[in-house]
Motif scaffolding. Structure first.
Motif, PDB file in Angstrom:
ATOM      1  N   LYS B  65       0.864  -1.178   0.000  1.00 52.61           N
ATOM      2  CA  LYS B  65       0.000   0.000   0.000  1.00 52.61           C
ATOM      3  C   LYS B  65       0.897   1.222   0.000  1.00 52.61           C
ATOM      4  O   LYS B  65       2.046   1.166   0.453  1.00 52.61           O
ATOM      5  CB  LYS B  65      -0.882   0.025   1.262  1.00 52.61           C
ATOM      6  CG  LYS B  65      -2.038  -0.935   1.239  1.00 52.61           C
ATOM      7  CD  LYS B  65      -2.797  -0.919   2.556  1.00 52.61           C
ATOM      8  CE  LYS B  65      -3.329   0.439   2.912  1.00 52.61           C
ATOM      9  NZ  LYS B  65      -4.144   0.416   4.156  1.00 52.61           N
ATOM     10  N   VAL B  66       0.340   2.328  -0.489  1.00 52.13           N
ATOM     11  CA  VAL B  66       1.067   3.590  -0.461  1.00 52.13           C
ATOM     12  C   VAL B  66       0.101   4.696  -0.076  1.00 52.13           C
ATOM     13  O   VAL B  66      -1.125   4.511  -0.107  1.00 52.13           O
ATOM     14  CB  VAL B  66       1.706   3.939  -1.823  1.00 52.13           C
ATOM     15  CG1 VAL B  66       2.825   2.972  -2.175  1.00 52.13           C
ATOM     16  CG2 VAL B  66       0.644   3.979  -2.921  1.00 52.13           C
ATOM     17  N   SER B  67       0.656   5.844   0.270  1.00 46.34           N
ATOM     18  CA  SER B  67      -0.172   7.025   0.473  1.00 46.34           C
ATOM     19  C   SER B  67       0.646   8.244   0.075  1.00 46.34           C
ATOM     20  O   SER B  67       1.880   8.223   0.102  1.00 46.34           O
ATOM     21  CB  SER B  67      -0.630   7.139   1.926  1.00 46.34           C
ATOM     22  OG  SER B  67       0.473   7.438   2.764  1.00 46.34           O
ATOM     23  N   ARG B  68      -0.052   9.300  -0.325  1.00 47.80           N
ATOM     24  CA  ARG B  68       0.637  10.543  -0.703  1.00 47.80           C
ATOM     25  C   ARG B  68      -0.167  11.703  -0.109  1.00 47.80           C
ATOM     26  O   ARG B  68      -0.972  12.344  -0.760  1.00 47.80           O
ATOM     27  CB  ARG B  68       0.715  10.650  -2.225  1.00 47.80           C
ATOM     28  CG  ARG B  68       1.564  11.830  -2.704  1.00 47.80           C
ATOM     29  CD  ARG B  68       2.962  11.446  -2.999  1.00 47.80           C
ATOM     30  NE  ARG B  68       3.802  12.547  -3.412  1.00 47.80           N
ATOM     31  CZ  ARG B  68       3.948  12.955  -4.677  1.00 47.80           C
ATOM     32  NH1 ARG B  68       3.263  12.357  -5.641  1.00 47.80           N
ATOM     33  NH2 ARG B  68       4.759  13.943  -4.961  1.00 47.80           N
ATOM     34  N   LYS B  69       0.086  11.950   1.154  1.00 47.93           N
ATOM     35  CA  LYS B  69      -0.629  13.025   1.854  1.00 47.93           C
ATOM     36  C   LYS B  69       0.093  14.366   1.704  1.00 47.93           C
ATOM     37  O   LYS B  69      -0.523  15.429   1.834  1.00 47.93           O
ATOM     38  CB  LYS B  69      -0.801  12.666   3.318  1.00 47.93           C
ATOM     39  CG  LYS B  69      -1.736  11.479   3.544  1.00 47.93           C
ATOM     40  CD  LYS B  69      -2.009  11.258   5.013  1.00 47.93           C
ATOM     41  CE  LYS B  69      -3.124  10.259   5.250  1.00 47.93           C
ATOM     42  NZ  LYS B  69      -2.917   8.975   4.596  1.00 47.93           N
ATOM     43  N   GLU B  70       1.398  14.281   1.493  1.00 44.69           N
ATOM     44  CA  GLU B  70       2.190  15.488   1.259  1.00 44.69           C
ATOM     45  C   GLU B  70       3.004  15.278  -0.001  1.00 44.69           C
ATOM     46  O   GLU B  70       3.356  14.142  -0.322  1.00 44.69           O
ATOM     47  CB  GLU B  70       3.157  15.741   2.417  1.00 44.69           C
ATOM     48  CG  GLU B  70       2.535  15.842   3.777  1.00 44.69           C
ATOM     49  CD  GLU B  70       3.627  15.772   4.835  1.00 44.69           C
ATOM     50  OE1 GLU B  70       4.005  16.825   5.364  1.00 44.69           O
ATOM     51  OE2 GLU B  70       4.112  14.657   5.108  1.00 44.69           O
ATOM     52  N   LYS B  71       3.343  16.375  -0.655  1.00 45.56           N
ATOM     53  CA  LYS B  71       4.051  16.266  -1.925  1.00 45.56           C
ATOM     54  C   LYS B  71       5.419  15.597  -1.746  1.00 45.56           C
ATOM     55  O   LYS B  71       5.871  14.849  -2.611  1.00 45.56           O
ATOM     56  CB  LYS B  71       4.231  17.661  -2.528  1.00 45.56           C
ATOM     57  CG  LYS B  71       4.603  17.661  -3.997  1.00 45.56           C
ATOM     58  CD  LYS B  71       4.568  19.083  -4.524  1.00 45.56           C
ATOM     59  CE  LYS B  71       4.799  19.098  -6.021  1.00 45.56           C
ATOM     60  NZ  LYS B  71       4.747  20.486  -6.547  1.00 45.56           N
TER      61      LYS B  71
END
Lengths: 114, 113
Positions: B65-71
């Motif tokens: 899984k991944v996440s991109r909450k900040e650039k």
């Protein structure tokens, strides 16, 4: 589907010999980019060159040179007068403008013996 | 110095113990990716992100899984690691104008026992 083939799994040469690493690619796109990366024993990936599909001129950078032949879908890499520090795994990679990924070949391990 | 950093660089863990590998870039790049490198297979893309809150599967996304909450950050999460996820992992980032020109992190060597 894209594909990159590096048929040479491992090459061993003696210092000062010239060596060519082969790369053959497959793509249906007319616009694409080709890359070579070096991975020394320390493990990091070192960018060597990026070439777009419209530029078939050969390129030379010091002891390194690249031969791009669209007609044979090849992008070969030559090291002239190899040195022990050239010992590494070399990857050829392909990208098209639509994807956000590089398709890598399986790599060629080059051993330069003193 | 412009760079992509990954932590940890080395990790040995056991099957089923959740882990996160962090990735951070300081180049203000829009695109970020995760790759895994296995002998004889080269590098294969796991996931990528085109911007904050925008992620998509690569070629081998199963088990990740991944996440991109900040650039700047793009962590890779293994909820229940298995031995077949033992590999060398690379994070990469690239600018919007040249998404294929990827800057790679130093790699994380993961062993799952």
């Amino acid at each position: 589907a894209q594909k990159v083939t590096q048929a040479q799994t491992e090459i061993s040469v003696v210092e000062k010999e010239d060596v060519t690493l082969d790369c053959v690619y497959e793509t249906r796109d007319t616009t694409y980019y080709l890359f070579w990366y070096k991975q020394p024993p320390s493990g990091e990936l070192v960018f060597l060159i990026r070439r777009n599909s419209f530029d078939e001129q050969n390129e030379i950078s010091g002891r390194y040179s690249w031969n791009f032949q669209k007609s044979t879908s090849s992008f070969n890499f030559t090291i002239t007068a190899s040195q022990v520090v050239d010992s590494a795994v070399y990857f050829c990679a392909l990208s098209d403008t639509g994807r956000r990924a590089l398709t890598f070949g399986s790599g060629t391990r080059l051993q330069v013996q003193p | 110095e412009a760079q992509v950093t990954q932590n940890p660089r080395y990790l040995i863990t056991v099957t089923g113990k959740k882990l996160t590998v962090t990735c951070s870039q300081n180049m203000n790049h829009e695109y970020m990716s995760w790759y895994r490198q296995d002998p004889g297979l080269g590098l294969r893309q796991i996931y990528y992100s085109m911007n904050v809150e925008v992620t998509d599967k690569g070629d081998v996304p199963e088990g990740y899984k991944v996440s991109r909450k900040e650039k700047r950050n793009f962590p890779l999460i293994l909820e229940s690691p298995s031995p077949n996820q033992t590999s060398l992992y690379f994070c990469a980032s690239s600018p919007r104008g040249a998404p294929d020109t990827q800057y790679f992190g130093p790699g994380t060597r993961l062993t799952v026992l």
